[in-house]
Design a protein around this motif. Structure first.
Motif, PDB file in Angstrom:
ATOM      1  N   ARG A  86      21.746 -31.767  -3.339  1.00 18.41           N
ATOM      2  CA  ARG A  86      20.496 -31.448  -2.644  1.00 18.41           C
ATOM      3  C   ARG A  86      19.551 -30.612  -3.513  1.00 18.41           C
ATOM      4  N   SER A  87      19.964 -30.317  -4.714  1.00 13.57           N
ATOM      5  CA  SER A  87      19.155 -29.482  -5.603  1.00 13.57           C
ATOM      6  C   SER A  87      17.984 -30.281  -6.170  1.00 13.57           C
ATOM      7  N   ALA A 118      27.961 -30.373  -4.927  1.00 14.30           N
ATOM      8  CA  ALA A 118      27.244 -29.135  -4.600  1.00 14.30           C
ATOM      9  C   ALA A 118      25.777 -29.211  -4.986  1.00 14.30           C
ATOM     10  N   LYS A 137      24.500 -22.262  -3.842  1.00 10.13           N
ATOM     11  CA  LYS A 137      25.729 -22.031  -3.091  1.00 10.13           C
ATOM     12  C   LYS A 137      25.903 -23.190  -2.119  1.00 10.13           C
ATOM     13  N   ALA A 138      27.168 -23.577  -1.851  1.00 11.23           N
ATOM     14  CA  ALA A 138      27.418 -24.652  -0.892  1.00 11.23           C
ATOM     15  C   ALA A 138      28.884 -24.638  -0.474  1.00 11.23           C
ATOM     16  N   GLN A 139      29.153 -25.232   0.666  1.00 15.57           N
ATOM     17  CA  GLN A 139      30.524 -25.458   1.122  1.00 15.57           C
ATOM     18  C   GLN A 139      30.858 -26.924   0.829  1.00 15.57           C
ATOM     19  N   ILE A 143      28.575 -31.957   1.997  1.00 14.87           N
ATOM     20  CA  ILE A 143      28.478 -30.505   1.827  1.00 14.87           C
ATOM     21  C   ILE A 143      27.781 -29.881   3.030  1.00 14.87           C
ATOM     22  N   THR A 144      28.000 -28.583   3.198  1.00 13.15           N
ATOM     23  CA  THR A 144      27.326 -27.811   4.256  1.00 13.15           C
ATOM     24  C   THR A 144      26.888 -26.476   3.668  1.00 13.15           C
ATOM     25  N   ASP A 145      26.072 -25.778   4.420  1.00 17.41           N
ATOM     26  CA  ASP A 145      25.623 -24.424   4.046  1.00 17.41           C
ATOM     27  C   ASP A 145      25.026 -24.376   2.637  1.00 17.41           C
ATOM     28  N   PHE A 146      24.237 -25.389   2.323  1.00 14.36           N
ATOM     29  CA  PHE A 146      23.619 -25.437   0.986  1.00 14.36           C
ATOM     30  C   PHE A 146      22.492 -24.405   0.896  1.00 14.36           C
ATOM     31  N   LYS A 147      22.463 -23.662  -0.206  1.00 15.15           N
ATOM     32  CA  LYS A 147      21.434 -22.639  -0.387  1.00 15.15           C
ATOM     33  C   LYS A 147      21.058 -22.543  -1.869  1.00 15.15           C
TER      34      LYS A 147
END
Length: 615
Positions: A348-349, A345, A380-382, A368-372
């Motif tokens: 990408r941070s 998760a 947040k992440a999927q 992962i997808t939908d990283f925020k």
């Protein structure tokens, strides 16, 4: 003439080289039938004139008698009696001493200038209907300033819009960046790591925390008085004694040449060489073991240290967050799986804590997808089709995640100074990761050896009490001061500096610069340390090898013992030479050669220091 008075090493070295050749030609008499004057005059002019001018300047303009006066007396006496070789030889020896002293003095510190360069040059001022860039020194109290990601905060103020994470290591030394939100204070010189926020200035640039650091550093540097050489301290008495011995010899023997010889042999060549030769050997020995001592004054101060103050982050510790523990709170998820999902998760941070989690995980990560990123709070992440939240407690609470299951276990880590990142999967708390700055492997052994050598350790840090307590306990340090600002560190150091318990500060960051400058002596970590800390210190550990510190202090004591031995022996040799000169056994030339035996002795004795080894 001005360059002569400055004793610049390169120019003096050239003059010394030419003088050596001229003295060899003089004593061999090769050019005696060719030249109308003794070629030793070259050495007298090149090496003797700066000494003569320096002595006159000291007596007439500074009203101070230094060792130069005694040397000038020997030069004049030798020239008046036609002993040109003796005059040139004395002048040469003194200039060699000057070269050694210049070499050990090191380059001037640049720490204050680098502190000044930290000050941001511009600020983004928000006014009615527009935003414009202005010089940071033009910011007024109450102005609204926008700070972009990656920028240095221009003045002290308070956040009025936005959330972010601030790297405060410049001011506090904290290894882990601090999350900030509306209403939180921010300081000039600290760095905005993520996102954009708006702040209201509470102080003008000149009154900011960074500018206060600069002023304090300048004052501390000015108040650190230079160490006067022993020869200069005793110069007045030496001049009186030399004159008394010379006049007494003339009065009792009636021979002017004996009086001249007394003045020549009384010239304190070996006495003046005693300190720079031993200091140079000490600096050379330290360099072999990865330690740079910046000057002779620094070596002398280090030799007297009775107390050592350590910074925590980057000095006793490695200065970066590491994964200390991974805890699972759900039997359906193993410790390894919790770690893998969290690292996936966070991959990408750009947050230092997220990067530390990723770096600590040694298994392949999930896609992962939908990283925020929620700035200053979490991510947040999927991950493998599951909704994952990773962040601090307030972030989890805002997402309605129940933290009660983790309360008891988390408190243990928080009390030990760790930072906790919670992990929620599909809205439920599943585990957490504790991150902390790790103590250096050699820290405890280093502290123990210092104590055995009679040196008292203490810890000064801007970090919180829990983090400071955890590290100090592992290192074996009893005297701990936490939550300190740079000027507070400086005040504590100032209480000991110049006392019967001289103190040495050991640090690595910009926030340590004030304490390093204010201490009797400062040691900086050269590998990870900031340029400002390094330039503010008296010695540098090139490879951040703190286990060398006990040896460094021991070596400097050994070097100063060499200085004392050299001084005692040179004085005994000089006294012997005076007696032999007064009885007529020595002439000016043989007297000059005899008293140079002292110079040879101090050089050889100092060189033995190069064989001293670390245990």
């Amino acid at each position: 003439m001005n360059r002569w008075l400055e004793n610049e090493t390169k120019l003096t070295s050239i003059f010394a080289g030419i003088s050596i050749v001229s003295l060899i030609l003089s004593i061999t008499g090769v050019l005696k039938d060719i030249l109308s004057v003794d070629i030793a005059w070259i050495a007298i002019i090149l090496c003797g004139m700066p000494i003569l001018v320096g002595a006159i300047n000291g007596v007439v303009f500074e009203h101070d008698i230094k060792a130069d006066v005694l040397v000038a007396m020997a030069l004049i006496a030798s020239v008046v009696t036609g002993e040109y070789f003796a005059a040139g030889e004395v002048a040469l020896i003194m200039q060699i001493g000057s070269i050694l002293e210049d070499y050990t003095s090191g380059k001037a510190r640049e720490g204050i200038e680098k502190l000044i360069r930290l000050t941001p040059q511009k600020a983004h001022l928000i006014t009615t209907g527009e935003e414009k860039d202005i010089p940071s020194e033009d910011v007024k109290v109450g102005d609204r300033i926008r700070v972009l990601a990656g920028e240095t905060i221009p003045v002290d103020g308070i956040i009025v819009e936005g959330e972010t994470t601030i790297d405060q290591s410049v001011m506090t030394g904290e290894s882990i960046p601090v999350d900030k939100k509306c209403g939180d204070k921010v300081s000039s010189g600290t760095v905005n790591q993520f996102g954009t926020f708006v702040m209201k200035a509470e102080k003008e640039s000149g009154d900011s925390a960074l500018q206060r650091m600069i002023r304090l550093a300048q004052e501390a540097e000015e108040n650190k008085a230079p160490i006067v050489t022993l020869a200069d301290k005793w110069a007045t008495w030496l001049v009186v004694i030399a004159f008394a011995c010379a006049i007494g010899t003339w009065a009792f023997t009636g021979e002017f040449m004996r009086a001249v010889t007394v003045l020549v042999v009384f010239c304190p060549c070996a006495f003046i060489l005693a300190t720079p030769t031993a200091v140079l050997a000490g600096i050379g020995n330290a360099a072999k073991y990865g330690m740079i001592i910046r000057s002779g004054d620094a070596l002398e101060r280090l030799s007297k240290i009775k107390r050592v103050a350590f910074d925590k982050t980057g000095t006793l510790t490695y200065g970066k967050p590491h994964v200390a523990e991974v805890v699972t709170l759900d039997e359906d998820y193993s410790r390894t799986e919790i770690f893998r999902i969290a690292a996936s998760a966070e991959k990408r941070s750009e947050h230092p804590l997220g990067r530390a989690i990723v770096a600590g995980c040694k298994v392949d990560l999930y896609d992962i997808t939908d990283f925020k990123v929620i700035a200053g709070r979490g991510i947040k992440a999927q991950v493998i089709g599951k909704s994952v939240l990773a962040g601090k407690a307030d972030f989890m609470k805002s997402e309605r995640v129940d933290l009660s299951i983790a309360t008891n276990q988390v408190s243990t880590f928080l009390n030990n100074g760790a930072t906790v990142i919670y992990l929620a999967i599909n809205g439920k708390m599943r585990g957490f990761i504790a991150l902390a700055d790790i103590i250096r492997e050699d820290a405890a052994a280093t502290i123990k050896k210092l104590v055995e050598h009679g040196v008292t350790p203490m810890l000064l840090t801007g970090d919180n009490e829990q983090a400071a307590g955890a590290i100090s306990q592992k290192a074996g340090i009893k005297d701990v001061r936490a939550n300190l600002l740079p000027e507070e560190k400086m005040e504590i150091i100032g209480d000991y500096a110049g006392s019967k318990e001289p103190i040495c500060m050991i640090g690595d960051g910009v926030n340590d610069a004030l304490a390093l400058t204010a201490a009797d002596a400062g040691i900086a970590m050269g590998g990870i340390g900031s340029d400002i800390a390094i330039e503010s210190a008296d010695a540098v550990l090139v490879s951040d090898d703190i286990k060398r510190i006990p040896y460094l202090l021991s070596l400097t004591k050994k070097a100063m013992q060499k200085v004392k031995t050299n001084i005692i022996m040179s004085m005994m040799i000089n006294i012997t030479a005076v007696i032999l000169s007064a009885t007529g056994i020595l002439t000016p030339v043989t007297g000059a050669l005899w008293h140079n035996f002292g110079s040879v002795f101090v050089v050889v004795n100092a060189a033995l220091l190069l064989r001293y080894k670390d245990e």
